[in-house]
Scaffold this active site. Structure first.
Site, short mmCIF file in Angstrom:
data_model
loop_
_atom_site.label_atom_id
_atom_site.label_comp_id
_atom_site.label_asym_id
_atom_site.label_seq_id
_atom_site.Cartn_x
_atom_site.Cartn_y
_atom_site.Cartn_z
N GLU A 74 48.19 -13.37 12.19
CA GLU A 74 47.55 -12.26 12.92
C GLU A 74 46.09 -12.55 13.24
O GLU A 74 45.53 -11.93 14.14
CB GLU A 74 47.68 -10.95 12.16
N CYS A 122 43.09 3.47 20.36
CA CYS A 122 41.89 3.95 21.05
C CYS A 122 40.89 4.57 20.08
O CYS A 122 41.25 5.05 19.02
CB CYS A 122 42.27 5.01 22.07
N ARG A 133 39.10 -0.76 15.66
CA ARG A 133 40.43 -0.18 15.94
C ARG A 133 41.16 -0.96 17.01
O ARG A 133 42.34 -0.75 17.25
CB ARG A 133 40.28 1.29 16.35
N LYS A 150 43.69 -1.53 14.31
CA LYS A 150 43.55 -1.32 12.87
C LYS A 150 44.55 -0.28 12.37
O LYS A 150 45.10 -0.40 11.30
CB LYS A 150 42.13 -0.85 12.52
N GLY A 180 46.85 8.16 22.30
CA GLY A 180 48.25 8.54 22.10
C GLY A 180 49.07 8.15 23.31
O GLY A 180 48.64 7.36 24.14
C1 AGP Z 1 47.71 -5.98 8.10
O1 AGP Z 1 46.80 -7.07 8.04
C2 AGP Z 1 47.86 -5.42 9.48
N1 AGP Z 1 46.62 -5.02 10.00
C3 AGP Z 1 48.97 -4.40 9.59
O2 AGP Z 1 50.16 -5.04 9.23
C4 AGP Z 1 48.85 -3.13 8.71
O3 AGP Z 1 49.06 -3.46 7.34
C5 AGP Z 1 49.95 -2.16 9.14
O4 AGP Z 1 49.71 -1.82 10.49
C6 AGP Z 1 50.02 -0.89 8.28
O5 AGP Z 1 48.83 -0.16 8.40
P1 AGP Z 1 48.55 1.02 7.33
O6 AGP Z 1 48.47 0.36 5.99
O7 AGP Z 1 47.28 1.64 7.77
O8 AGP Z 1 49.73 1.96 7.41
#
Ligand code: AGP
Length: 612
Positions: free
Chosen positions: A492, A2, A27, A607, A102
């Site tokens: 993805e 969110c 996001r 994101k 959350g």
């Molecule tokens: C990667 O392309 C994805 N968006 C996802 O796997 C991302 O790497 C994962 O959620 C970890 O996020 P972070 O690096 O912000 O911890």
């Protein structure tokens, strides 16, 4: 996850909140809403789907003479993505509203308790429980009512609260979901889930920590611990500008960020290799030689693409620093029986610094006595405030949900960290270390030069592949994690089923998949495992597999095996993971773009995954 935006100040609130929500679209969300106070009444608008649906129903509100309000983009966790479930949510009177990011884990029991007291619910969400819970405790002091309410809540929350009874105040509370204040002398006070929403108005931010409550007014803010004490917070200056979080003429943020990678590497490396001595300087890591000598083992903990960066780093650290490295997916790490003590160094790798599983992992490791370092892209994010040391990647804001420049910057930072460890331990001669440092600096220029050509060749190549149902990516040694990363990128954003495999594993099962349909992309640089990789490719060819090869320019063997070859310049083996990621990213991007997918905001994805 969110998106939260709040504002109180001299500007008209509706345009400010909408602009902030637009900057948080990356996001990931599936409904949106806004609320503002006008003539003592809370005016609420909500809609399912994209922000444009909300904008279509509030055109008159854009000029509403209101200067305080909240906005929210919802990524559904409890209840379908409908207008009724969109935030803000109200109490029974309609004079109090809440927005929330959350999960309230005990919402069901709280909802039943409140219904028994006569509260009427209009949504399926966990968030609405909060509005009625605050109402239950509300007399004339909103802060106390909010404290009472959140004290009953189990789970993660970042919330914004607005009450017609306190028309000049927004209350915000943070526990495990990120919240940041934007502060300024004359622009008013802002609330957001993430920095980009603040950048058009201010680059002075205050990050809330867990169990903190903020009271926002047009010309002031105060932060308290939920236990009552006033907390002095440091104002951080964000050196990003609003333009950096815009597309700058590219069709998608993801493509822009792929092309920003050379600069991201340069920015991550600059100032960290002493040009005279060749020594790597990482003062913010807070690790001295004695502590480094006491390290028996290193855990690398991450999720998704960041986990792939960890897999690459394992090869480097073990090869050059001679320290055993375990790599764990954070959601597994946090629940397995860990053998950790003060001779273990735990390193989290995270673009956002807010990923719930990774955050939980380092908190657990810290509790078990491990020193914590984080490789992170967001200044002041939770992981950077809880770790003992940080190596920031300077990739700039990464808006596309699919991580690209942050990943490449993670590799650059991890390579620097490897050199740093090796120099401190004396396992690497200064001459060799200087040579490796130069290779890292030079790879940015190689990518800068090669990117346009690789993109053109990929665009031509995908004509035969963009409508495939399945893809296999294979690589060996340092190329194995890049095979995994290429598969993740493709699946993805294009929704094509793609798997990454170690080349040597093909004969242990996946070779059964080979047919004339499924493309198999093999990474075959002329590195220390080249001959083995070539044998694996021959195995595929012998079974009429559809090969796409990425290898070293001048390698005539590859052209004999398939017409679909992307050649890359010969670089030091250790730089191949960085270089070979580029065609994999572009393949995913061009296929997804050709398929008309929502490249920057793929379905179901967020994101930053700030919930379990
Ligand atoms: C990667 O392309 C994805 N968006 C996802 O796997 C991302 O790497 C994962 O959620 C970890 O996020 P972070 O690096 O912000 O911890």
């Amino acid at each position: 996850m969110c998106g939260i935006v709040g504002y109180c100040g001299p500007r008209r609130v509706v345009p400010v909140v909408l602009e902030g929500l637009r900057r948080l679209e990356y996001r990931g969300y599936d409904s949106a809403g806004i609320v503002y106070l006008e003539d003592g009444k809370l005016i609420k608008h909500r809609s399912e789907g994209k922000l444009s649906n909300l904008e279509a129903i509030i055109d008159s509100a854009l000029i509403a003479p209101s200067h305080i309000g909240l906005g929210h983009t919802r990524w559904a966790t409890h209840g379908a993505p409908t207008t009724e479930n969109a935030h803000p949510h109200s109490d029974c009177t309609g004079d109090l509203v809440v927005i929330h990011n959350g999960i309230i884990e005990n919402y069901h029991s709280l909802r039943e308790e409140l219904k028994a007291k006569g509260h009427k619910f209009s949504s399926e969400t966990d968030t609405e429980v909060l509005a009625h819970l605050i109402e239950e405790y509300l007399t004339d002091d909103l802060v106390s009512a909010v404290k009472e309410a959140v004290s009953r809540v189990e789970g993660s929350y970042a919330i914004g609260v607005l009450w017609a009874g306190m028309p000049d105040t927004i209350i915000a509370v943070r526990n495990q979901s990120p919240l940041v204040l934007g502060v300024s002398k004359d622009q008013g006070t802002f609330l957001a889930s993430d920095i980009p929403a603040l950048l058009p108005y201010t680059n002075e931010v205050v990050f809330l920590d867990d169990m903190e409550l903020a009271i926002l007014k047009a010309d002031s803010y105060e932060v308290y611990s939920l236990f009552g004490t006033l907390v002095e917070k440091e104002i951080q200056i964000i050196n990003w500008n609003a333009g950096m979080a815009e597309k700058a003429g590219f069709k998608h943020f993801m493509l822009k960020e792929i092309f920003e990678q050379p600069q991201a590497i340069t920015n991550t490396v600059s100032g960290r290799i002493n040009p005279e001595s060749g020594l790597v300087e990482l003062p913010e890591v807070n690790l001295d030689s004695e502590e480094i000598d006491n390290i028996d083992r290193i855990f690398l903990v991450a999720c998704g693409t960041s986990w792939h960066a960890a897999l690459v780093a394992k090869y480097w650290i073990e090869k050059y620093a001679g320290i055993p490295v375990e790599v764990d997916i954070a959601s597994e790490f946090r629940y397995r029986h860990l053998i950790i003590n003060d001779r273990v160094l735990t390193i989290s790798i995270s673009q956002s610094g807010e990923t719930a599983d990774t955050l939980a992992g380092i908190r657990l490791a810290k509790k078990l006595g491990s020193k914590i370092i984080t490789i992170c892209n967001v200044v002041g994010s939770t992981m950077t405030r809880e770790a003992d040391g940080t190596v920031y990647t300077h990739a700039g804001p990464e808006i596309g949900v699919a991580s690209t420049k942050a990943f490449i910057s993670q590799l650059a930072a991890l390579f620097l960290f490897t050199l740093f460890l090796s120099q401190k331990k004396g396992t690497l001669s200064l001459e060799k270390s200087r040579e490796m440092g130069k290779a890292l600096i030079d790879i940015a220029g190689v990518i800068e030069r090669e990117l346009p050509r690789i993109q053109e060749e990929i665009k031509e190549l995908i004509d035969n592949f963009y409508d495939c149902r399945d893809f296999l990516f294979v690589g060996r040694g340092l190329s194995f994690p890049i095979a995994l990363e290429g598969a993740l990128k493709l699946k993805e954003i294009s929704y094509i089923h793609a798997e990454g495999y170690a080349s040597g594993e093909l004969k242990h099962g996946p070779i059964a998949l080979i047919d004339k349909e499924m493309p198999i992309l093999a990474l075959v640089p002329q590195d220390d495992v080249y001959q083995k990789s070539l044998s694996n490719v021959e195995e595929i060819k012998a079974r009429q597999g559809r090969l796409i090869l990425i290898g070293t320019e001048g390698d005539s063997h590859l052209q004999r095996l398939t017409d679909d070859v992307i050649f890359l310049p010969k670089v030091p083996d250790d730089m191949n993971p960085i270089l070979y990621t580029i065609p994999a990213q572009l393949l995913a991007y061009e296929i997804a773009s050709r398929r008309g997918c929502d490249v920057d905001q793929p379905r179901n994805l967020a994101k930053s995954v700030t919930v379990e």
